[in-house]
Design a protein around this motif. Structure first.
Motif, PDB file in Angstrom:
ATOM      1  N   GLU A 170     -11.302  -5.048  -0.578  1.00  0.00           N
ATOM      2  CA  GLU A 170     -10.782  -4.675   0.739  1.00  0.00           C
ATOM      3  C   GLU A 170      -9.823  -5.750   1.254  1.00  0.00           C
ATOM      4  O   GLU A 170      -8.750  -5.432   1.784  1.00  0.00           O
ATOM      5  CB  GLU A 170     -11.922  -4.472   1.730  1.00  0.00           C
ATOM      6  CG  GLU A 170     -11.433  -4.076   3.117  1.00  0.00           C
ATOM      7  CD  GLU A 170     -12.538  -3.919   4.141  1.00  0.00           C
ATOM      8  OE1 GLU A 170     -12.387  -3.080   5.028  1.00  0.00           O
ATOM      9  OE2 GLU A 170     -13.566  -4.638   4.045  1.00  0.00           O
ATOM     10  N   LEU A 202     -14.920   0.043  -1.704  1.00  0.00           N
ATOM     11  CA  LEU A 202     -14.344  -1.268  -1.993  1.00  0.00           C
ATOM     12  C   LEU A 202     -15.331  -2.390  -1.708  1.00  0.00           C
ATOM     13  O   LEU A 202     -16.031  -2.374  -0.695  1.00  0.00           O
ATOM     14  CB  LEU A 202     -13.104  -1.493  -1.128  1.00  0.00           C
ATOM     15  CG  LEU A 202     -11.951  -0.510  -1.268  1.00  0.00           C
ATOM     16  CD1 LEU A 202     -10.826  -0.894  -0.314  1.00  0.00           C
ATOM     17  CD2 LEU A 202     -11.444  -0.463  -2.695  1.00  0.00           C
ATOM     18  N   TYR A 209      -6.559  -5.431  -0.677  1.00  0.00           N
ATOM     19  CA  TYR A 209      -5.865  -4.192  -0.299  1.00  0.00           C
ATOM     20  C   TYR A 209      -5.204  -4.329   1.075  1.00  0.00           C
ATOM     21  O   TYR A 209      -4.042  -3.953   1.249  1.00  0.00           O
ATOM     22  CB  TYR A 209      -6.835  -3.012  -0.320  1.00  0.00           C
ATOM     23  CG  TYR A 209      -6.165  -1.716   0.035  1.00  0.00           C
ATOM     24  CD1 TYR A 209      -5.373  -1.045  -0.892  1.00  0.00           C
ATOM     25  CD2 TYR A 209      -6.306  -1.161   1.296  1.00  0.00           C
ATOM     26  CE1 TYR A 209      -4.733   0.136  -0.568  1.00  0.00           C
ATOM     27  CE2 TYR A 209      -5.672   0.027   1.631  1.00  0.00           C
ATOM     28  CZ  TYR A 209      -4.896   0.676   0.693  1.00  0.00           C
ATOM     29  OH  TYR A 209      -4.258   1.846   1.025  1.00  0.00           O
ATOM     30  N   LEU A 214     -11.469   3.724   0.293  1.00  0.00           N
ATOM     31  CA  LEU A 214     -10.106   4.197   0.092  1.00  0.00           C
ATOM     32  C   LEU A 214     -10.229   5.688  -0.168  1.00  0.00           C
ATOM     33  O   LEU A 214     -10.903   6.107  -1.107  1.00  0.00           O
ATOM     34  CB  LEU A 214      -9.452   3.536  -1.127  1.00  0.00           C
ATOM     35  CG  LEU A 214      -8.772   2.221  -0.920  1.00  0.00           C
ATOM     36  CD1 LEU A 214      -8.080   1.781  -2.205  1.00  0.00           C
ATOM     37  CD2 LEU A 214      -7.778   2.275   0.202  1.00  0.00           C
ATOM     38  N   HIS A 216      -7.328   3.782   4.298  1.00  0.00           N
ATOM     39  CA  HIS A 216      -8.467   2.873   4.306  1.00  0.00           C
ATOM     40  C   HIS A 216      -9.312   3.206   5.524  1.00  0.00           C
ATOM     41  O   HIS A 216      -8.786   3.350   6.626  1.00  0.00           O
ATOM     42  CB  HIS A 216      -7.963   1.427   4.387  1.00  0.00           C
ATOM     43  CG  HIS A 216      -9.028   0.437   4.707  1.00  0.00           C
ATOM     44  ND1 HIS A 216      -9.261   0.006   5.992  1.00  0.00           N
ATOM     45  CD2 HIS A 216      -9.929  -0.192   3.922  1.00  0.00           C
ATOM     46  CE1 HIS A 216     -10.264  -0.851   5.977  1.00  0.00           C
ATOM     47  NE2 HIS A 216     -10.678  -0.998   4.736  1.00  0.00           N
ATOM     48  N   ARG A 217     -10.599   3.356   5.326  1.00  0.00           N
ATOM     49  CA  ARG A 217     -11.518   3.613   6.430  1.00  0.00           C
ATOM     50  C   ARG A 217     -12.747   2.737   6.245  1.00  0.00           C
ATOM     51  O   ARG A 217     -13.191   2.490   5.133  1.00  0.00           O
ATOM     52  CB  ARG A 217     -11.970   5.083   6.488  1.00  0.00           C
ATOM     53  CG  ARG A 217     -10.871   6.057   6.814  1.00  0.00           C
ATOM     54  CD  ARG A 217     -10.440   5.915   8.268  1.00  0.00           C
ATOM     55  NE  ARG A 217      -9.432   6.869   8.632  1.00  0.00           N
ATOM     56  CZ  ARG A 217      -8.131   6.612   8.684  1.00  0.00           C
ATOM     57  NH1 ARG A 217      -7.680   5.428   8.359  1.00  0.00           N
ATOM     58  NH2 ARG A 217      -7.276   7.543   9.046  1.00  0.00           N
ATOM     59  N   PHE A 234      -5.378  -0.841  -8.264  1.00  0.00           N
ATOM     60  CA  PHE A 234      -4.698  -0.166  -7.149  1.00  0.00           C
ATOM     61  C   PHE A 234      -3.451   0.568  -7.641  1.00  0.00           C
ATOM     62  O   PHE A 234      -3.147   1.665  -7.214  1.00  0.00           O
ATOM     63  CB  PHE A 234      -4.344  -1.144  -6.036  1.00  0.00           C
ATOM     64  CG  PHE A 234      -5.526  -1.718  -5.310  1.00  0.00           C
ATOM     65  CD1 PHE A 234      -6.681  -0.975  -5.086  1.00  0.00           C
ATOM     66  CD2 PHE A 234      -5.497  -3.022  -4.830  1.00  0.00           C
ATOM     67  CE1 PHE A 234      -7.768  -1.500  -4.413  1.00  0.00           C
ATOM     68  CE2 PHE A 234      -6.577  -3.557  -4.146  1.00  0.00           C
ATOM     69  CZ  PHE A 234      -7.714  -2.793  -3.940  1.00  0.00           C
ATOM     70  N   ARG A 275       0.854  -1.187   0.000  1.00  0.00           N
ATOM     71  CA  ARG A 275       0.000   0.000   0.000  1.00  0.00           C
ATOM     72  C   ARG A 275       0.892   1.239   0.000  1.00  0.00           C
ATOM     73  O   ARG A 275       1.956   1.245   0.603  1.00  0.00           O
ATOM     74  CB  ARG A 275      -0.909   0.003   1.228  1.00  0.00           C
ATOM     75  CG  ARG A 275      -1.889  -1.154   1.241  1.00  0.00           C
ATOM     76  CD  ARG A 275      -2.833  -1.114   2.430  1.00  0.00           C
ATOM     77  NE  ARG A 275      -2.166  -1.175   3.716  1.00  0.00           N
ATOM     78  CZ  ARG A 275      -1.870  -2.293   4.374  1.00  0.00           C
ATOM     79  NH1 ARG A 275      -2.182  -3.462   3.849  1.00  0.00           N
ATOM     80  NH2 ARG A 275      -1.278  -2.251   5.534  1.00  0.00           N
ATOM     81  N   ALA A 330      -2.768   3.694  -5.278  1.00  0.00           N
ATOM     82  CA  ALA A 330      -2.994   3.173  -3.925  1.00  0.00           C
ATOM     83  C   ALA A 330      -2.020   2.059  -3.571  1.00  0.00           C
ATOM     84  O   ALA A 330      -1.913   1.686  -2.407  1.00  0.00           O
ATOM     85  CB  ALA A 330      -4.430   2.660  -3.791  1.00  0.00           C
ATOM     86  N   TYR A 343      -3.168   6.992   0.036  1.00  0.00           N
ATOM     87  CA  TYR A 343      -4.560   6.692   0.392  1.00  0.00           C
ATOM     88  C   TYR A 343      -4.633   6.168   1.812  1.00  0.00           C
ATOM     89  O   TYR A 343      -3.681   5.579   2.314  1.00  0.00           O
ATOM     90  CB  TYR A 343      -5.141   5.610  -0.529  1.00  0.00           C
ATOM     91  CG  TYR A 343      -5.512   6.104  -1.905  1.00  0.00           C
ATOM     92  CD1 TYR A 343      -6.823   6.400  -2.220  1.00  0.00           C
ATOM     93  CD2 TYR A 343      -4.544   6.287  -2.878  1.00  0.00           C
ATOM     94  CE1 TYR A 343      -7.166   6.855  -3.479  1.00  0.00           C
ATOM     95  CE2 TYR A 343      -4.876   6.750  -4.140  1.00  0.00           C
ATOM     96  CZ  TYR A 343      -6.191   7.033  -4.434  1.00  0.00           C
ATOM     97  OH  TYR A 343      -6.527   7.501  -5.664  1.00  0.00           O
ATOM     98  N   ALA A 372     -12.769   9.308  -3.704  1.00  0.00           N
ATOM     99  CA  ALA A 372     -12.790   8.189  -2.765  1.00  0.00           C
ATOM    100  C   ALA A 372     -13.382   6.967  -3.469  1.00  0.00           C
ATOM    101  O   ALA A 372     -14.256   7.085  -4.322  1.00  0.00           O
ATOM    102  CB  ALA A 372     -13.605   8.536  -1.526  1.00  0.00           C
ATOM    103  N   TYR A 373     -12.880   5.791  -3.104  1.00  0.00           N
ATOM    104  CA  TYR A 373     -13.324   4.554  -3.726  1.00  0.00           C
ATOM    105  C   TYR A 373     -14.015   3.667  -2.704  1.00  0.00           C
ATOM    106  O   TYR A 373     -13.497   3.440  -1.621  1.00  0.00           O
ATOM    107  CB  TYR A 373     -12.123   3.789  -4.310  1.00  0.00           C
ATOM    108  CG  TYR A 373     -11.474   4.508  -5.453  1.00  0.00           C
ATOM    109  CD1 TYR A 373     -11.892   4.292  -6.758  1.00  0.00           C
ATOM    110  CD2 TYR A 373     -10.466   5.432  -5.223  1.00  0.00           C
ATOM    111  CE1 TYR A 373     -11.312   4.970  -7.819  1.00  0.00           C
ATOM    112  CE2 TYR A 373      -9.863   6.111  -6.276  1.00  0.00           C
ATOM    113  CZ  TYR A 373     -10.294   5.876  -7.560  1.00  0.00           C
ATOM    114  OH  TYR A 373      -9.710   6.548  -8.597  1.00  0.00           O
TER     115      TYR A 373
END
Length: 90
Positions: free
Chosen positions: A42, A37, A45, A21, A12-13, A83, A6, A88, A10, A34-35
């Motif tokens: 996910e 996933l 990633y 992302l 991750h949330r 990605f 990674r 990302a 970006y 924002a992406y």
């Protein structure tokens, strides 16, 4: 394709059960990029640690989601390409 990790571009949330992302950039307008996933995206990633090569990622994915190895390999290839394209992962 070699192992990927990674990037710092970006974060991750997980918000209200949705995996996102989110780009880290200076301009607020970039936040529109924002992406959202899927569970598969996910999983891949979060397993990009710079040590696991695509075949190992595909094996983990096949086992975790109980899919055929060939399907997992195809998904991993596509996700790694995406990605990389958005910055990302490298």
């Amino acid at each position: 394709m070699a192992a990927m990790r990674r990037t710092d571009g970006y974060v991750h949330r997980n918000i209200a059960g949705e995996a996102l992302l989110i780009p880290i950039r200076a301009q607020a307008a970039d936040l529109q990029a924002a992406y959202l996933l899927s569970e598969t995206a996910e999983f891949v990633y979060l397993n990009l640690d710079g040590r696991r090569e695509p075949p190992e990622l595909a094996s983990l994915l096949a086992e975790a989601f109980e899919v055929a190895p060939a399907r997992a390999e195809e998904d991993v290839r596509g996700l790694l390409g995406l990605f990389r394209e958005i910055g990302a992962a490298a």
